[in-house]
Design a protein around this motif. Sequence first.
Motif, mmCIF file in Angstrom:
data_model
loop_
_atom_site.group_PDB
_atom_site.id
_atom_site.type_symbol
_atom_site.label_atom_id
_atom_site.label_comp_id
_atom_site.label_asym_id
_atom_site.label_seq_id
_atom_site.Cartn_x
_atom_site.Cartn_y
_atom_site.Cartn_z
ATOM 1 N N ALA A 45 44.171 40.850 46.799
ATOM 2 C CA ALA A 45 44.167 39.477 46.292
ATOM 3 C C ALA A 45 45.102 38.570 47.082
ATOM 4 C CB ALA A 45 44.541 39.481 44.811
ATOM 5 N N ASP A 84 37.327 36.144 48.438
ATOM 6 C CA ASP A 84 36.440 36.171 47.265
ATOM 7 C C ASP A 84 36.922 37.140 46.185
ATOM 8 O OD1 ASP A 84 34.830 34.483 48.731
ATOM 9 O OD2 ASP A 84 33.430 36.035 49.325
ATOM 10 N N VAL A 85 38.119 36.950 45.703
ATOM 11 C CA VAL A 85 38.742 37.894 44.770
ATOM 12 C C VAL A 85 38.037 37.888 43.415
ATOM 13 C CG1 VAL A 85 40.889 38.484 43.575
ATOM 14 C CG2 VAL A 85 40.946 37.720 45.967
ATOM 15 N N ARG A 86 37.925 36.733 42.782
ATOM 16 C CA ARG A 86 37.330 36.643 41.433
ATOM 17 C C ARG A 86 35.893 37.142 41.404
ATOM 18 N NH1 ARG A 86 38.456 30.520 40.375
ATOM 19 N NH2 ARG A 86 37.764 30.684 42.505
ATOM 20 N N GLU A 87 35.141 36.825 42.447
ATOM 21 C CA GLU A 87 33.739 37.238 42.491
ATOM 22 C C GLU A 87 33.616 38.764 42.519
ATOM 23 O OE1 GLU A 87 34.097 33.125 44.284
ATOM 24 O OE2 GLU A 87 35.220 34.991 44.419
ATOM 25 N N VAL A 116 35.932 40.892 41.358
ATOM 26 C CA VAL A 116 36.402 41.378 40.048
ATOM 27 C C VAL A 116 35.259 41.320 39.045
ATOM 28 C CG1 VAL A 116 37.901 40.814 38.089
ATOM 29 C CG2 VAL A 116 38.854 40.887 40.407
ATOM 30 N N ARG A 117 34.542 40.205 38.999
ATOM 31 C CA ARG A 117 33.418 40.074 38.048
ATOM 32 C C ARG A 117 32.353 41.132 38.308
ATOM 33 N NH1 ARG A 117 34.341 34.335 38.196
ATOM 34 N NH2 ARG A 117 32.986 34.094 39.989
ATOM 35 N N GLU A 146 33.650 44.703 37.311
ATOM 36 C CA GLU A 146 33.722 44.860 35.852
ATOM 37 C C GLU A 146 32.332 44.960 35.249
ATOM 38 O OE1 GLU A 146 36.443 41.773 34.567
ATOM 39 O OE2 GLU A 146 38.178 42.981 35.198
ATOM 40 N N THR A 151 39.734 46.731 36.683
ATOM 41 C CA THR A 151 40.212 46.150 37.936
ATOM 42 C C THR A 151 41.701 45.811 37.867
ATOM 43 O OG1 THR A 151 39.546 43.933 37.247
ATOM 44 C CG2 THR A 151 37.961 45.197 38.554
ATOM 45 N N LEU A 165 44.435 43.372 40.419
ATOM 46 C CA LEU A 165 44.684 42.584 41.614
ATOM 47 C C LEU A 165 45.818 43.240 42.394
ATOM 48 C CD1 LEU A 165 44.447 38.944 40.226
ATOM 49 C CD2 LEU A 165 42.646 40.389 41.188
ATOM 50 N N GLU A 185 28.949 39.995 46.493
ATOM 51 C CA GLU A 185 29.637 39.418 45.335
ATOM 52 C C GLU A 185 29.146 38.012 45.017
ATOM 53 O OE1 GLU A 185 32.136 38.156 48.882
ATOM 54 O OE2 GLU A 185 30.939 39.903 48.331
#
Length: 194
Positions: free
Chosen positions: A11, A15-18, A20-21, A24, A30, A32, A177
């Motif tokens: 992190a 594209d970190v959040r993408e 993670v989603r 999950e 997950t 960071l 992602e």
Amino acid sequence: MTAGPLVGVLAVQGDVREHVRALEACGATTRLVRRPAELDDLDGLVLPGGESTTMDRLLRAFDLRDPLREALAGGLAAYGSCAGMILLADRLLDGVVGQQTIGGLDVTVRRNAFGRQVDSFEGDLDVVGLDSPVHAVFIRAPWVEQHGPAVEVLARAHDHPVMVRQGRLLASAFHPELVGDHRIHRLFVDLARS
């Protein structure tokens, strides 16, 4: 129901959040990762797409590069998309002066192989092991120029490998992602679980 594997997402940039989603959605837990201690107890690690030279500088600034190398050498499963593929490569072509990789994957990767930002594109790819094509988004993407005998090519675009696997390391030149199709992430979650 058993808990899914613990998968870190690097992190520092990208594209970190993408990721993670998507992870999950595939049943992974997950975390960071910004500091070396956050690598502890991971079953797998995603190195996201982003800007590979910036990621390299930040890995060194946060003292993460050497601990990442040690974790991968110790068998940690990893998946790199786009810039993450560059980071996992043992050898890099067209990098900026002083740019380093983490390594682990016996490939030579050409940075920005498909061209500049305006040359970014999308297309459907056949991926070994999947029953229908994956919609792939290529953004200033790399490709694999050469690979060692232990590297399995899983997908090609423009006659070049764009998705590869070696042991517990998986890499793609494209960004799964971004499209809502979680099959590539599911492959990696299964790899991290094994």
